[in-house]
Design a protein around this motif. Structure first.
Motif, PDB file in Angstrom:
ATOM      1  N   LEU A   1       0.012  -5.656   5.439  1.00 44.91           N
ATOM      2  CA  LEU A   1      -0.050  -4.209   5.649  1.00 44.91           C
ATOM      3  C   LEU A   1      -1.411  -3.758   6.157  1.00 44.91           C
ATOM      4  O   LEU A   1      -1.501  -2.877   7.019  1.00 44.91           O
ATOM      5  N   ARG A   2      -2.507  -4.363   5.631  1.00 45.16           N
ATOM      6  CA  ARG A   2      -3.854  -3.950   6.011  1.00 45.16           C
ATOM      7  C   ARG A   2      -4.687  -5.172   6.343  1.00 45.16           C
ATOM      8  O   ARG A   2      -5.354  -5.730   5.469  1.00 45.16           O
TER       9      ARG A   2
ATOM     10  N   VAL B   1      10.191  -7.413  -4.215  1.00 47.82           N
ATOM     11  CA  VAL B   1       9.830  -6.130  -3.593  1.00 47.82           C
ATOM     12  C   VAL B   1       8.618  -6.301  -2.690  1.00 47.82           C
ATOM     13  O   VAL B   1       8.587  -5.793  -1.554  1.00 47.82           O
ATOM     14  N   PHE B   2       7.592  -6.988  -3.153  1.00 45.51           N
ATOM     15  CA  PHE B   2       6.418  -7.260  -2.314  1.00 45.51           C
ATOM     16  C   PHE B   2       6.803  -8.052  -1.068  1.00 45.51           C
ATOM     17  O   PHE B   2       6.337  -7.768   0.040  1.00 45.51           O
ATOM     18  N   LEU B   3       7.654  -9.041  -1.257  1.00 51.20           N
ATOM     19  CA  LEU B   3       8.071  -9.879  -0.138  1.00 51.20           C
ATOM     20  C   LEU B   3       8.859  -9.070   0.883  1.00 51.20           C
ATOM     21  O   LEU B   3       8.626  -9.171   2.099  1.00 51.20           O
ATOM     22  N   ALA B   4       9.789  -8.241   0.404  1.00 58.84           N
ATOM     23  CA  ALA B   4      10.595  -7.439   1.323  1.00 58.84           C
ATOM     24  C   ALA B   4       9.739  -6.409   2.057  1.00 58.84           C
ATOM     25  O   ALA B   4       9.931  -6.161   3.253  1.00 58.84           O
ATOM     26  N   SER B   5       8.780  -5.808   1.343  1.00 57.52           N
ATOM     27  CA  SER B   5       7.911  -4.818   1.983  1.00 57.52           C
ATOM     28  C   SER B   5       7.060  -5.449   3.072  1.00 57.52           C
ATOM     29  O   SER B   5       6.926  -4.912   4.181  1.00 57.52           O
ATOM     30  N   GLY B   6       6.468  -6.605   2.776  1.00 59.29           N
ATOM     31  CA  GLY B   6       5.661  -7.272   3.792  1.00 59.29           C
ATOM     32  C   GLY B   6       6.487  -7.766   4.963  1.00 59.29           C
ATOM     33  O   GLY B   6       6.062  -7.667   6.122  1.00 59.29           O
ATOM     34  N   LEU B   7       7.675  -8.276   4.682  1.00 58.68           N
ATOM     35  CA  LEU B   7       8.540  -8.760   5.761  1.00 58.68           C
ATOM     36  C   LEU B   7       8.986  -7.612   6.659  1.00 58.68           C
ATOM     37  O   LEU B   7       9.083  -7.766   7.883  1.00 58.68           O
TER      38      LEU B   7
END
Length: 542
Positions: free
Chosen positions: A313-314, A388-394
């Protein structure tokens, strides 16, 4: 007159044929031997044509017989399912109605209290009122105890407390813990062959996982690099998996009895499957290694997923050392503190127990509530957060527009290319790690949903029933998936480091290459780059 004569002859022949069909045979049912008669005939009063079918049905009444609700229950059941047979009487000799009503008055409240109906073939109206020359039946010796009394001896009380469990002779009531404990050598859910196969399977995969994770951790220490937050968390996952594999190793080295059983406080010569792990030091050590470090590995995997999401993301532009240090301290506290708090709660409640298949001490092996609260829910939360972290980054990666890299100096573009490759590898590891974790969680849910049915004794029934049994392959797969997590993380982080160490050992000569702008040779930068998984500073997790 001729018609009436023909009918009488037919009835006589029918009665003679029925008498000739019923052949007396010795009683083969173990429960009804030495009951007062030794000959029976089939079909019985429940319409079973074979003694084997009657034997299967009688086994369902074993907990009720051991409870001792009626002193005549044993005789009554045998009179129905294995009735007396004699050559002088064509019909089977079963119980009288008075015997049935006496047993019903004492045993039906017990069945009703546990949700079981009174079997239809035991309806008292089906039996003769009294024993006479027209209808022969057995009246019974009469009750020794008044209605509603319960056996007062300790052995009967302990057996009655565990009467609802399958194979009640394999259990004993432990007053100190307030629950039934299984004998150490009892085979309740598993057979001897399955237990031996699970022993070999466990020892093999635990040894492989321990060797791989230990090699990866040693290679990381030899390199001496730190990397980003995700890479450091990845190494800690390997360290936790190595400690958990050591717990499996302690179990395999100590043996099933030494690690998973404990002496009965009321009878020191009798061994019980551990239900209070603090009574056995080996059991407590195995539990701490497996539960604490296993849960810590799951939490650190969530940290890896969060670090990968933050990197995607950043992308890093400027270092933020102070913020990174502050967030790193919070992550350390959460990753080590949460598993420590849960492990302390298990030890305080003395809820450490061993499973029958492998004799491994954990939590929730004998308590469905503990399995749900202390194993399934924490693991499900970790898997959910990591997903959730994985889906957000993907999602960010898929939406990011592709850019063509601009030409530039070789030494300037190399670190950026390596950073992108490291982020990609970190994301791939996070996704692959989630698959075995989800499979392990599914096996825990499977055991939680069905274990009470596996252990429950079958209710009285006129039809032979099959007791549900656990699927052996599911538990073997759980062992495999648990150990393959350690192998996977070790291979993932150890392969590039081991290759670098091998190159250092196999290539002692230092090639002569032009100096880099910072004064270090390109060869040194190349070796350092390979030894380190990540050379960039990752943004703090938020």
């Amino acid at each position: 007159m001729m018609c009436i004569y023909i009918i009488l002859v037919a009835l006589t022949m029918n009665a003679a044929s029925e008498a000739s069909v019923r052949i007396c045979e010795p009683i083969k049912v173990a429960m009804c031997k030495n009951i007062g008669y030794n000959q029976t005939g089939m079909p019985n009063l429940a319409r079973h044509t074979l003694q084997a079918d009657a034997d299967v049905t009688l086994q369902t009444f074993s907990p009720l017989v051991q409870y001792g609700c009626s002193s005549q229950l044993h005789l009554f059941l045998c009179a129905v399912y294995v009735p007396m047979c004699t050559d002088k009487v064509a019909l089977p000799i079963g119980p009288c109605r008075g015997l049935c009503e006496s047993v019903y008055a004492r045993c039906y409240p017990v069945l009703r209290g546990f949700g079981f109906p009174w079997p239809a073939e035991l309806d008292c109206s089906l039996f003769p009122v009294e024993n006479n020359h027209e209808h022969m039946c057995m009246e019974g010796p009469g009750e020794r105890n008044p209605v509603g009394t319960i056996p007062l001896d300790a052995s009967s009380a302990s057996r009655s407390a565990c009467r609802r469990l399958i194979k009640p002779n394999s259990w004993i009531w432990v007053r100190s813990t307030g629950r039934c404990a299984q004998f150490c050598d009892a085979e309740v859910l598993w057979e001897a062959g399955e237990i031996k196969a699970a022993e070999v399977w466990l020892a093999t995969w635990a040894a492989l996982s321990f060797v791989c994770t230990l090699a990866a951790v040693v290679a990381q220490l030899a390199c001496g690099d730190r990397g980003g937050a995700g890479e450091r968390a990845l190494v800690l996952v390997a360290l936790c998996r190595c400690a958990a594999a050591a717990g499996w190793g302690v179990r395999a080295a100590a043996g099933r009895t030494a690690a998973g059983c404990a002496k009965d406080s009321t009878s020191p010569t009798r061994m019980l499957l551990a239900h209070d792990g603090l009574a056995n030091p080996n059991c407590a050590v195995v539990f701490l290694l497996l539960y604490y470090f296993g849960l810590a590995a799951s939490v650190w995997w969530v940290v890896v997923a969060g670090a990968w999401r933050a990197s995607v993301l950043r992308p890093p532009t400027t270092p933020a050392t102070a913020r990174n240090d502050r967030h790193s301290s919070l992550l350390q506290l959460a990753a080590w503190g949460v598993p420590a708090a849960l492990a302390a709660a298990v030890l305080v409640t003395r809820d450490v127990d061993a499973d029958e298949l492998t004799g491994t001490c954990f939590v929730g092996n004998q308590s469905s509530k503990s399995l749900l609260a202390l194993v399934i829910i924490p693991e499900a939360i970790c898997l959910l957060l990591g997903s959730v972290f994985l889906a957000s980054g993907l999602r960010t990666v898929l939406r990011r527009p592709t850019t063509v890299p601009q030409p530039g100096p070789l030494l300037t573009a190399a670190p950026q290319a390596h950073n992108d490759q490291s982020i990609l590898r970190l994301g791939a590891f996070t996704a692959l790690y989630a698959v075995p974790s989800a499979c392990i969680l599914a096996t825990w849910i499977y055991e939680y949903a069905w274990r009470d049915d596996w252990l429950a004794a079958p209710g009285p029934s006129s039809e032979p029933s099959t007791q549900p049994r656990p699927a052996f392959w599911v538990f073997l797969f759980r062992i495999f998936a648990t150990q393959i997590l350690g192998v996977m993380v070790a291979v993932w982080i150890g392969t590039p480091r081991l290759k670098t160490l091998w190159r250092r050992i196999s290539s002692p000569r230092k090639p002569v290459i032009a100096k880099s702008p910072r004064g270090t040779s390109a060869s040194t930068a190349y070796v350092t780059l390979l030894c380190r998984s990540s050379t960039h500073t990752e943004p703090p997790l938020t």
